[in-house]
Design a protein around this motif. Sequence first.
Motif, PDB file in Angstrom:
ATOM      1  N   MET A   1       0.845  -1.186   0.000  1.00 26.05           N
ATOM      2  CA  MET A   1       0.000   0.000   0.000  1.00 26.05           C
ATOM      3  C   MET A   1       0.883   1.240   0.000  1.00 26.05           C
ATOM      4  SD  MET A   1      -2.644   1.413   2.859  1.00 26.05           S
ATOM      5  CE  MET A   1      -4.119   0.525   2.509  1.00 26.05           C
ATOM      6  N   SER A   2       0.591   2.138  -0.895  1.00 26.15           N
ATOM      7  CA  SER A   2       1.383   3.359  -1.004  1.00 26.15           C
ATOM      8  C   SER A   2       0.772   4.470  -0.145  1.00 26.15           C
ATOM      9  CB  SER A   2       1.442   3.805  -2.462  1.00 26.15           C
ATOM     10  OG  SER A   2       0.178   4.274  -2.871  1.00 26.15           O
ATOM     11  N   ASN A   3       1.539   5.509   0.006  1.00 29.67           N
ATOM     12  CA  ASN A   3       1.025   6.679   0.728  1.00 29.67           C
ATOM     13  C   ASN A   3      -0.202   7.249   0.030  1.00 29.67           C
ATOM     14  OD1 ASN A   3       2.889   6.640   2.796  1.00 29.67           O
ATOM     15  ND2 ASN A   3       4.339   7.960   1.720  1.00 29.67           N
ATOM     16  N   GLU A   4      -0.190   7.194  -1.296  1.00 31.84           N
ATOM     17  CA  GLU A   4      -1.335   7.708  -2.055  1.00 31.84           C
ATOM     18  C   GLU A   4      -2.588   6.872  -1.790  1.00 31.84           C
ATOM     19  OE1 GLU A   4      -2.667   8.597  -6.640  1.00 31.84           O
ATOM     20  OE2 GLU A   4      -0.535   8.692  -6.142  1.00 31.84           O
ATOM     21  N   ASP A   5      -2.444   5.553  -1.698  1.00 32.30           N
ATOM     22  CA  ASP A   5      -3.584   4.688  -1.388  1.00 32.30           C
ATOM     23  C   ASP A   5      -4.132   5.008   0.002  1.00 32.30           C
ATOM     24  OD1 ASP A   5      -3.407   3.380  -3.830  1.00 32.30           O
ATOM     25  OD2 ASP A   5      -2.096   1.802  -3.027  1.00 32.30           O
ATOM     26  N   LYS A   6      -3.239   5.209   0.942  1.00 34.40           N
ATOM     27  CA  LYS A   6      -3.645   5.566   2.309  1.00 34.40           C
ATOM     28  C   LYS A   6      -4.397   6.890   2.297  1.00 34.40           C
ATOM     29  CE  LYS A   6      -3.575   6.313   6.815  1.00 34.40           C
ATOM     30  NZ  LYS A   6      -4.828   6.934   7.126  1.00 34.40           N
ATOM     31  N   TRP A   7      -3.886   7.854   1.574  1.00 36.47           N
ATOM     32  CA  TRP A   7      -4.513   9.171   1.485  1.00 36.47           C
ATOM     33  C   TRP A   7      -5.904   9.054   0.870  1.00 36.47           C
ATOM     34  CZ3 TRP A   7      -5.333  12.366  -2.997  1.00 36.47           C
ATOM     35  CH2 TRP A   7      -5.712  13.669  -2.706  1.00 36.47           C
ATOM     36  N   LYS A   8      -6.066   8.276  -0.206  1.00 34.85           N
ATOM     37  CA  LYS A   8      -7.365   8.082  -0.863  1.00 34.85           C
ATOM     38  C   LYS A   8      -8.339   7.364   0.058  1.00 34.85           C
ATOM     39  CE  LYS A   8      -5.724   8.094  -5.644  1.00 34.85           C
ATOM     40  NZ  LYS A   8      -5.510   7.289  -6.855  1.00 34.85           N
ATOM     41  N   ALA A   9      -7.846   6.386   0.809  1.00 34.73           N
ATOM     42  CA  ALA A   9      -8.705   5.672   1.753  1.00 34.73           C
ATOM     43  C   ALA A   9      -9.206   6.626   2.836  1.00 34.73           C
ATOM     44  CB  ALA A   9      -7.952   4.499   2.376  1.00 34.73           C
ATOM     45  N   ASN A  10      -8.346   7.495   3.306  1.00 34.98           N
ATOM     46  CA  ASN A  10      -8.750   8.470   4.317  1.00 34.98           C
ATOM     47  C   ASN A  10      -9.782   9.447   3.756  1.00 34.98           C
ATOM     48  OD1 ASN A  10      -8.342   9.631   7.039  1.00 34.98           O
ATOM     49  ND2 ASN A  10      -7.712  11.405   5.855  1.00 34.98           N
ATOM     50  N   LEU A  11      -9.597   9.880   2.512  1.00 33.31           N
ATOM     51  CA  LEU A  11     -10.565  10.775   1.878  1.00 33.31           C
ATOM     52  C   LEU A  11     -11.943  10.117   1.780  1.00 33.31           C
ATOM     53  CD1 LEU A  11      -8.610  12.486  -1.060  1.00 33.31           C
ATOM     54  CD2 LEU A  11      -9.384  13.521   1.078  1.00 33.31           C
ATOM     55  N   ARG A  12     -11.979   8.813   1.403  1.00 33.83           N
ATOM     56  CA  ARG A  12     -13.250   8.090   1.310  1.00 33.83           C
ATOM     57  C   ARG A  12     -13.914   7.990   2.682  1.00 33.83           C
ATOM     58  NH1 ARG A  12     -10.199   4.845  -2.124  1.00 33.83           N
ATOM     59  NH2 ARG A  12     -10.022   3.210  -0.540  1.00 33.83           N
ATOM     60  N   LYS A  13     -13.097   7.696   3.693  1.00 37.46           N
ATOM     61  CA  LYS A  13     -13.622   7.586   5.057  1.00 37.46           C
ATOM     62  C   LYS A  13     -14.209   8.916   5.516  1.00 37.46           C
ATOM     63  CE  LYS A  13     -11.076   7.853   8.703  1.00 37.46           C
ATOM     64  NZ  LYS A  13     -10.094   7.712   9.739  1.00 37.46           N
ATOM     65  N   VAL A  14     -13.497  10.005   5.303  1.00 36.12           N
ATOM     66  CA  VAL A  14     -13.970  11.337   5.716  1.00 36.12           C
ATOM     67  C   VAL A  14     -15.231  11.715   4.947  1.00 36.12           C
ATOM     68  CG1 VAL A  14     -13.406  13.803   5.708  1.00 36.12           C
ATOM     69  CG2 VAL A  14     -11.732  12.142   6.534  1.00 36.12           C
ATOM     70  N   ALA A  15     -15.285  11.417   3.650  1.00 36.16           N
ATOM     71  CA  ALA A  15     -16.483  11.712   2.853  1.00 36.16           C
ATOM     72  C   ALA A  15     -17.686  10.945   3.409  1.00 36.16           C
ATOM     73  CB  ALA A  15     -16.247  11.362   1.389  1.00 36.16           C
ATOM     74  N   PHE A  16     -17.482   9.658   3.760  1.00 32.59           N
ATOM     75  CA  PHE A  16     -18.574   8.885   4.333  1.00 32.59           C
ATOM     76  C   PHE A  16     -18.977   9.451   5.694  1.00 32.59           C
ATOM     77  CE2 PHE A  16     -20.228   5.465   6.989  1.00 32.59           C
ATOM     78  CZ  PHE A  16     -21.334   5.110   6.235  1.00 32.59           C
ATOM     79  N   LEU A  17     -17.981   9.789   6.508  1.00 33.37           N
ATOM     80  CA  LEU A  17     -18.246  10.355   7.835  1.00 33.37           C
ATOM     81  C   LEU A  17     -19.124  11.597   7.721  1.00 33.37           C
ATOM     82  CD1 LEU A  17     -17.556  10.247  10.886  1.00 33.37           C
ATOM     83  CD2 LEU A  17     -15.586  11.690  10.363  1.00 33.37           C
ATOM     84  N   LYS A  18     -18.826  12.463   6.756  1.00 34.42           N
ATOM     85  CA  LYS A  18     -19.589  13.702   6.593  1.00 34.42           C
ATOM     86  C   LYS A  18     -21.000  13.468   6.074  1.00 34.42           C
ATOM     87  CE  LYS A  18     -15.808  16.936   6.366  1.00 34.42           C
ATOM     88  NZ  LYS A  18     -15.286  18.116   5.706  1.00 34.42           N
ATOM     89  N   SER A  19     -21.278  12.264   5.590  1.00 35.35           N
ATOM     90  CA  SER A  19     -22.641  11.948   5.138  1.00 35.35           C
ATOM     91  C   SER A  19     -23.277  10.881   6.027  1.00 35.35           C
ATOM     92  CB  SER A  19     -22.599  11.465   3.676  1.00 35.35           C
ATOM     93  OG  SER A  19     -21.906  10.227   3.594  1.00 35.35           O
TER      94      SER A  19
END
Length: 144
Positions: A1-19
């Motif tokens: 897993m790359s740093n970019e994958d980790k960053w994208k996973a965090n973005l998805r999590k935050v987007a879900f959290l906000k909804s």
Amino acid sequence: MSNEDKWKANLRKVAFLKSFPGWVSSWEQGVGATIKQVLSIPGHVPHTVLLLSEGRFVVTPPVHDEPQMVTAGLMSARPHLESIHAGAFTEYDHLTRLDQELGRMARLENILNAIDNNLDRIPELKARIQELVKQWEMENHQSQ
């Protein structure tokens, strides 16, 4: 897993959290809701979670207890609360006037003490005050 994958996973999590279903992201979304329970957030005191009716919830900052913020909130809510707490508003208004008057008198006393304490050290002070008094008297006489 790359740093970019980790960053994208965090973005998805935050987007879900906000909804997340029931999350109240503005106070307007909580209108009509009833507070069912107040929960502390371990490790994040004094923040809390308010569990609202209909499965809604809100994460809150600490309750404001600074007099300036409480006063601002109270004045905003006055039209809604005054009929319920009329006596408390009457007392608050009385205390506010008393505070203002005592503040005014304290400033007057400070000014007079400063003049009195500096008369000997600043000889021109007495003459300047006398000039000011004459100027005020002339202005007062002209306005009548």
